[in-house]
Design a protein around this motif. Structure first.
Motif, PDB file in Angstrom:
ATOM      1  N   ALA A 238     -15.738  86.718  78.154  1.00 20.53           N
ATOM      2  CA  ALA A 238     -15.894  88.071  77.521  1.00 20.53           C
ATOM      3  C   ALA A 238     -17.416  88.366  77.268  1.00 20.53           C
ATOM      4  CB  ALA A 238     -15.189  88.234  76.213  1.00 20.53           C
ATOM      5  N   ASP A 239     -18.378  87.382  76.811  1.00 21.95           N
ATOM      6  CA  ASP A 239     -19.641  87.648  76.545  1.00 21.95           C
ATOM      7  C   ASP A 239     -20.340  87.978  78.047  1.00 21.95           C
ATOM      8  OD1 ASP A 239     -19.234  87.289  73.755  1.00 21.95           O
ATOM      9  OD2 ASP A 239     -19.781  85.259  73.633  1.00 21.95           O
ATOM     10  N   ALA A 240     -19.899  87.000  78.913  1.00 24.92           N
ATOM     11  CA  ALA A 240     -20.644  87.510  80.337  1.00 24.92           C
ATOM     12  C   ALA A 240     -20.131  88.742  80.574  1.00 24.92           C
ATOM     13  CB  ALA A 240     -20.017  86.211  81.237  1.00 24.92           C
ATOM     14  N   ALA A 241     -19.045  89.304  80.647  1.00 24.66           N
ATOM     15  CA  ALA A 241     -18.602  90.602  81.061  1.00 24.66           C
ATOM     16  C   ALA A 241     -19.387  91.472  80.291  1.00 24.66           C
ATOM     17  CB  ALA A 241     -17.170  90.822  80.729  1.00 24.66           C
ATOM     18  N   ALA A 242     -19.753  91.410  78.963  1.00 27.03           N
ATOM     19  CA  ALA A 242     -20.357  92.201  78.223  1.00 27.03           C
ATOM     20  C   ALA A 242     -21.932  92.559  78.734  1.00 27.03           C
ATOM     21  CB  ALA A 242     -20.424  91.839  76.616  1.00 27.03           C
ATOM     22  N   ARG A 243     -22.405  91.331  79.038  1.00 25.34           N
ATOM     23  CA  ARG A 243     -23.733  91.280  79.431  1.00 25.34           C
ATOM     24  C   ARG A 243     -23.795  92.088  80.928  1.00 25.34           C
ATOM     25  NH1 ARG A 243     -23.497  85.982  77.317  1.00 25.34           N
ATOM     26  NH2 ARG A 243     -23.159  84.867  79.282  1.00 25.34           N
ATOM     27  N   LEU A 244     -22.913  91.852  81.454  1.00 22.26           N
ATOM     28  CA  LEU A 244     -22.878  92.446  83.064  1.00 22.26           C
ATOM     29  C   LEU A 244     -22.763  93.837  82.667  1.00 22.26           C
ATOM     30  CD1 LEU A 244     -20.796  89.945  85.131  1.00 22.26           C
ATOM     31  CD2 LEU A 244     -23.122  90.580  85.381  1.00 22.26           C
ATOM     32  N   ARG A 245     -21.958  94.361  81.781  1.00 26.04           N
ATOM     33  CA  ARG A 245     -22.047  95.690  81.591  1.00 26.04           C
ATOM     34  C   ARG A 245     -23.334  96.324  81.266  1.00 26.04           C
ATOM     35  NH1 ARG A 245     -17.051  94.451  79.565  1.00 26.04           N
ATOM     36  NH2 ARG A 245     -17.597  94.244  77.236  1.00 26.04           N
ATOM     37  N   ASP A 246     -23.879  95.554  80.193  1.00 30.56           N
ATOM     38  CA  ASP A 246     -25.208  95.971  79.776  1.00 30.56           C
ATOM     39  C   ASP A 246     -26.217  96.085  80.914  1.00 30.56           C
ATOM     40  OD1 ASP A 246     -24.455  96.325  77.215  1.00 30.56           O
ATOM     41  OD2 ASP A 246     -24.812  94.043  76.503  1.00 30.56           O
ATOM     42  N   PHE A 247     -26.296  95.007  81.732  1.00 24.14           N
ATOM     43  CA  PHE A 247     -27.138  95.062  82.989  1.00 24.14           C
ATOM     44  C   PHE A 247     -26.944  96.456  83.431  1.00 24.14           C
ATOM     45  CE2 PHE A 247     -28.217  94.216  87.342  1.00 24.14           C
ATOM     46  CZ  PHE A 247     -29.354  93.864  87.233  1.00 24.14           C
TER      47      PHE A 247
ATOM     48  N   HIS B  62     -35.480  89.457  83.391  1.00 22.27           N
ATOM     49  CA  HIS B  62     -35.238  88.110  83.385  1.00 22.27           C
ATOM     50  C   HIS B  62     -33.760  87.551  83.562  1.00 22.27           C
ATOM     51  CE1 HIS B  62     -34.266  84.227  80.683  1.00 22.27           C
ATOM     52  NE2 HIS B  62     -35.667  84.063  81.000  1.00 22.27           N
ATOM     53  N   TYR B  63     -32.693  88.477  82.882  1.00 23.46           N
ATOM     54  CA  TYR B  63     -31.564  88.303  83.102  1.00 23.46           C
ATOM     55  C   TYR B  63     -30.966  88.399  84.483  1.00 23.46           C
ATOM     56  CZ  TYR B  63     -26.425  89.119  82.979  1.00 23.46           C
ATOM     57  OH  TYR B  63     -24.938  89.303  83.276  1.00 23.46           O
ATOM     58  N   ASP B  64     -31.438  89.291  85.335  1.00 24.70           N
ATOM     59  CA  ASP B  64     -31.311  89.393  86.817  1.00 24.70           C
ATOM     60  C   ASP B  64     -31.493  88.102  87.535  1.00 24.70           C
ATOM     61  OD1 ASP B  64     -30.290  90.783  88.912  1.00 24.70           O
ATOM     62  OD2 ASP B  64     -32.475  91.446  89.240  1.00 24.70           O
ATOM     63  N   THR B  65     -32.584  87.682  86.947  1.00 24.23           N
ATOM     64  CA  THR B  65     -33.264  86.371  87.734  1.00 24.23           C
ATOM     65  C   THR B  65     -32.503  85.219  87.487  1.00 24.23           C
ATOM     66  OG1 THR B  65     -35.585  87.543  88.027  1.00 24.23           O
ATOM     67  CG2 THR B  65     -35.357  85.252  88.389  1.00 24.23           C
ATOM     68  N   ASN B  66     -32.216  84.949  85.995  1.00 28.16           N
ATOM     69  CA  ASN B  66     -31.716  83.783  85.795  1.00 28.16           C
ATOM     70  C   ASN B  66     -30.293  83.877  85.283  1.00 28.16           C
ATOM     71  OD1 ASN B  66     -34.345  82.181  85.349  1.00 28.16           O
ATOM     72  ND2 ASN B  66     -34.761  84.332  84.464  1.00 28.16           N
TER      73      ASN B  66
ATOM     74  N   GLY C 216     -30.265  97.081  76.622  1.00 25.35           N
ATOM     75  CA  GLY C 216     -31.599  96.216  76.654  1.00 25.35           C
ATOM     76  C   GLY C 216     -31.925  95.385  75.627  1.00 25.35           C
ATOM     77  N   GLU C 217     -31.691  95.954  74.176  1.00 23.98           N
ATOM     78  CA  GLU C 217     -31.624  95.091  73.039  1.00 23.98           C
ATOM     79  C   GLU C 217     -30.674  93.961  73.025  1.00 23.98           C
ATOM     80  OE1 GLU C 217     -31.773  96.654  69.315  1.00 23.98           O
ATOM     81  OE2 GLU C 217     -32.570  98.609  70.024  1.00 23.98           O
ATOM     82  N   ARG C 218     -29.506  94.078  73.364  1.00 25.24           N
ATOM     83  CA  ARG C 218     -28.453  93.153  73.553  1.00 25.24           C
ATOM     84  C   ARG C 218     -28.901  92.002  74.535  1.00 25.24           C
ATOM     85  NH1 ARG C 218     -25.053  97.424  72.382  1.00 25.24           N
ATOM     86  NH2 ARG C 218     -24.590  98.005  74.680  1.00 25.24           N
ATOM     87  N   LEU C 219     -29.360  92.378  75.560  1.00 18.88           N
ATOM     88  CA  LEU C 219     -29.780  91.520  76.695  1.00 18.88           C
ATOM     89  C   LEU C 219     -30.943  90.921  76.171  1.00 18.88           C
ATOM     90  CD1 LEU C 219     -29.534  93.699  80.155  1.00 18.88           C
ATOM     91  CD2 LEU C 219     -28.204  91.606  79.108  1.00 18.88           C
ATOM     92  N   ASP C 220     -32.110  91.288  75.228  1.00 17.97           N
ATOM     93  CA  ASP C 220     -32.991  90.631  74.770  1.00 17.97           C
ATOM     94  C   ASP C 220     -32.546  89.765  73.835  1.00 17.97           C
ATOM     95  OD1 ASP C 220     -35.985  90.245  74.496  1.00 17.97           O
ATOM     96  OD2 ASP C 220     -35.597  91.178  72.586  1.00 17.97           O
ATOM     97  N   ASP C 221     -31.600  90.029  72.928  1.00 14.14           N
ATOM     98  CA  ASP C 221     -31.016  89.176  72.121  1.00 14.14           C
ATOM     99  C   ASP C 221     -30.545  87.749  72.788  1.00 14.14           C
ATOM    100  OD1 ASP C 221     -31.467  90.619  69.963  1.00 14.14           O
ATOM    101  OD2 ASP C 221     -29.558  91.681  69.751  1.00 14.14           O
ATOM    102  N   PHE C 222     -29.955  87.951  73.950  1.00  9.22           N
ATOM    103  CA  PHE C 222     -29.246  86.720  74.615  1.00  9.22           C
ATOM    104  C   PHE C 222     -30.478  86.108  75.027  1.00  9.22           C
ATOM    105  CE2 PHE C 222     -28.312  84.899  78.923  1.00  9.22           C
ATOM    106  CZ  PHE C 222     -27.031  84.162  78.448  1.00  9.22           C
ATOM    107  N   ARG C 223     -31.516  86.696  75.595  1.00  8.60           N
ATOM    108  CA  ARG C 223     -32.552  85.871  76.273  1.00  8.60           C
ATOM    109  C   ARG C 223     -33.284  85.052  75.137  1.00  8.60           C
ATOM    110  NH1 ARG C 223     -38.260  88.433  78.512  1.00  8.60           N
ATOM    111  NH2 ARG C 223     -38.114  89.576  76.626  1.00  8.60           N
TER     112      ARG C 223
END
Length: 500
Positions: free
Chosen positions: A240-249, A216-220, A266-273
């Motif tokens: 900073a939050d965006a950079a952290a999400r990119l690192r998680d991806f 979902h993160y990759d697409t949206n 993956g948990e952190r990306l799920d929390d964002f979603r």
């Protein structure tokens, strides 16, 4: 993945609509479970504890049931058994003598899942065989310009019967699973989050949600984050939050990364979603709230733990020392597991202390935790629980005296829709008092240690005054776990009294 039969003349979609449900999808949800992984974890817990002849007999009986139905290799979600046992002992404070009983409960879950899968597999295979035969007969009838309505009705009847049978297997397993989860949390102090991905209950676990969230993160969102990070200007919190999400991806998609690191990212990306999810969501039957509020709180606590300061409300802070992203996420996970255990135990205590039988209390907890029971509101009379009112299933019935206890607790609190609220309704704290949180902290601290005191006193205060969120509660609980005892409990309570 749902596997439908390959048919030339029967429209599977129309068949599902006519049958009123999709037996292949129900079967697939059961098949997503991995009884073998649960059995291996059960063995690890059993081997780590002090075993007796009695526990050996129970464990052996569950193992025999498991082997009678299980004939598969381990699946795609391996559990680090040794690490999970160690976490139970160190983070959840499970005692050595409880480990074999945890192993027995887990082995029974594995056996129940394997049995449900075996029976469902037999049923779906039989359905597929019948449909293939009927499909051939329909083809021959069409070639001969014959009426096929009778064959179509037979296909619908077979599918409807199969759907009903598989739903019975699934529902029976789900009820047994919920009973076992309640037993693990109440009796043994263990929340089996490790089996969420493999228990076959149809609800995705952390790893499955993380994989879905990554896609979902990759697409949206990924392109937006890359644009923000690469934009000129100072490093804001959003950047900073965006950079952290990119690192998680990147971590999730790095085959060389450690499995635990991929899971936590993956948990952190799920929390964002989920924090940004639009639309209604089911309520958490144990702690309250829903997946969106939980995710929003977790993201906020992730930042606070990363900075090393936890905000308690009204200008109160606790300095815990900066954590890495993985340390913070695991802290939240561990704290939530302990909170679920404590909420279940407190709810059981509230019910039995007010006069409900142990059997009735466990039935009530299991019903509420599985969302099978009602939302209990005010001083309403609960027809579902009273034996002489038969408009609901008999399995939901409580004795008249147990139903009255439930009614009394609900009327005391105003609303009871989850196990945490049930525990609050039965707490002596509820009666008030100038130093009620300090007293509750000391009392609970003596029973559960510092982590229980931190969670319970903070949660009780937050239920009324509102300065505490669930995420803050569980994170602080884990932090204070190492200090233990009623002194920590009363200290936390005193701080909440001053904040409230």
């Amino acid at each position: 993945m749902v596997a439908y039969p390959s048919l030339n003349h029967i429209d599977v979609g129309a068949l599902i609509a006519a049958a009123g449900g999709d037996p292949w999808n129900v079967y697939a949800s059961l098949e997503s479970g991995d009884a073998g992984q649960i059995s291996e974890l059960a063995r690890a817990f059993y081997a780590a504890g002090a075993c007796t002849d009695e526990t050996w007999n129970e464990f052996n009986a569950a193992t025999e049931r498991f082997h009678e139905s299980w004939n598969r290799e381990n699946g795609e979600h391996p559990i680090d058994d040794a690490a999970e046992v160690q976490r139970a002992k160190t983070q959840l404070f499970v005692q050595a003598e409880q480990l074999p009983q945890i192993g027995i409960d887990l082995q029974n879950i594995a056996a129940n899942l394997a049995e449900a899968q075996r029976m469902s597999s037999f049923n779906i295979d039989s359905l597929n065989d019948h449909l293939v035969q009927l499909d051939g007969l329909i083809g021959a009838a069409l070639a001969a310009d014959m009426n096929i309505s009778g064959l179509e009705e037979t296909a619908i009847a077979k599918t409807t019967a199969s759907l009903g049978a598989i739903e019975i297997f699934r529902d029976s397993y789900a009820a047994k699973l919920q009973e076992a989860l309640t037993d693990l949390r109440h009796k043994h102090g263990y929340d089996p989050a490790a089996i969420d991905d493999v228990d076959g209950d149809g609800v995705p676990g952390d790893e499955q949600r993380g994989q879905s969230a990554t896609e979902h993160y990759d697409t949206n969102q990924r392109a937006k984050d890359e644009e923000l990070v690469n934009a000129p200007g100072e490093m804001t919190q959003d950047k900073a939050d965006a950079a952290a999400r990119l690192r998680d991806f990147g971590t999730v998609n790095d085959p060389a990364a450690a499995p635990e690191a991929r899971r936590l990212a993956g948990e952190r990306l799920d929390d964002f979603r989920m924090a940004n999810f639009m639309g209604p969501l089911p309520k958490d039957p144990v702690l309250g709230g829903d997946a969106r509020t939980r995710a929003q709180q977790r993201l906020d606590m992730q930042r606070q733990l990363g900075s090393g300061r936890i905000h308690l409300g009204d200008g109160l802070f606790h300095d815990v020392g900066p954590m890495t992203p993985d340390q913070a996420t695991q802290t939240l996970d561990d704290g939530e597991q302990f909170a679920r255990v404590t909420a279940t135990r407190q709810a059981f205590f509230a019910l039995t202390r007010d006069g409900m039988s142990e059997e009735g209390a466990l039935k009530t907890l299991s019903n509420l935790a599985s969302n099978a029971g009602p939302v209990l509101s005010g001083a309403q009379a609960y027809g579902w629980a009273i034996p002489d009112n038969r408009h609901n299933a008999p399995t939901d019935l409580l004795s008249a005296s147990d139903a009255k206890t439930l009614q009394k607790l609900a009327s005391r609190a105003g609303t009871v829709g989850n196990l945490f609220q049930l525990g609050v309704a039965g707490a002596e704290w509820f009666q008030g008092g100038e130093n009620r949180n300090e007293e509750a902290g000391a009392a609970v601290g003596g029973v559960f240690g510092g982590v229980g005191a931190a969670w319970a006193t903070a949660a009780l205060a937050g239920s009324v005054t509102g300065p505490w969120t669930t995420a803050a509660i569980v994170a602080t609980a884990v932090y204070f776990a190492s200090k233990g005892g009623n002194a920590v409990g009363s200290d936390i309570g005193r701080r909440i009294d001053s904040a409230g």
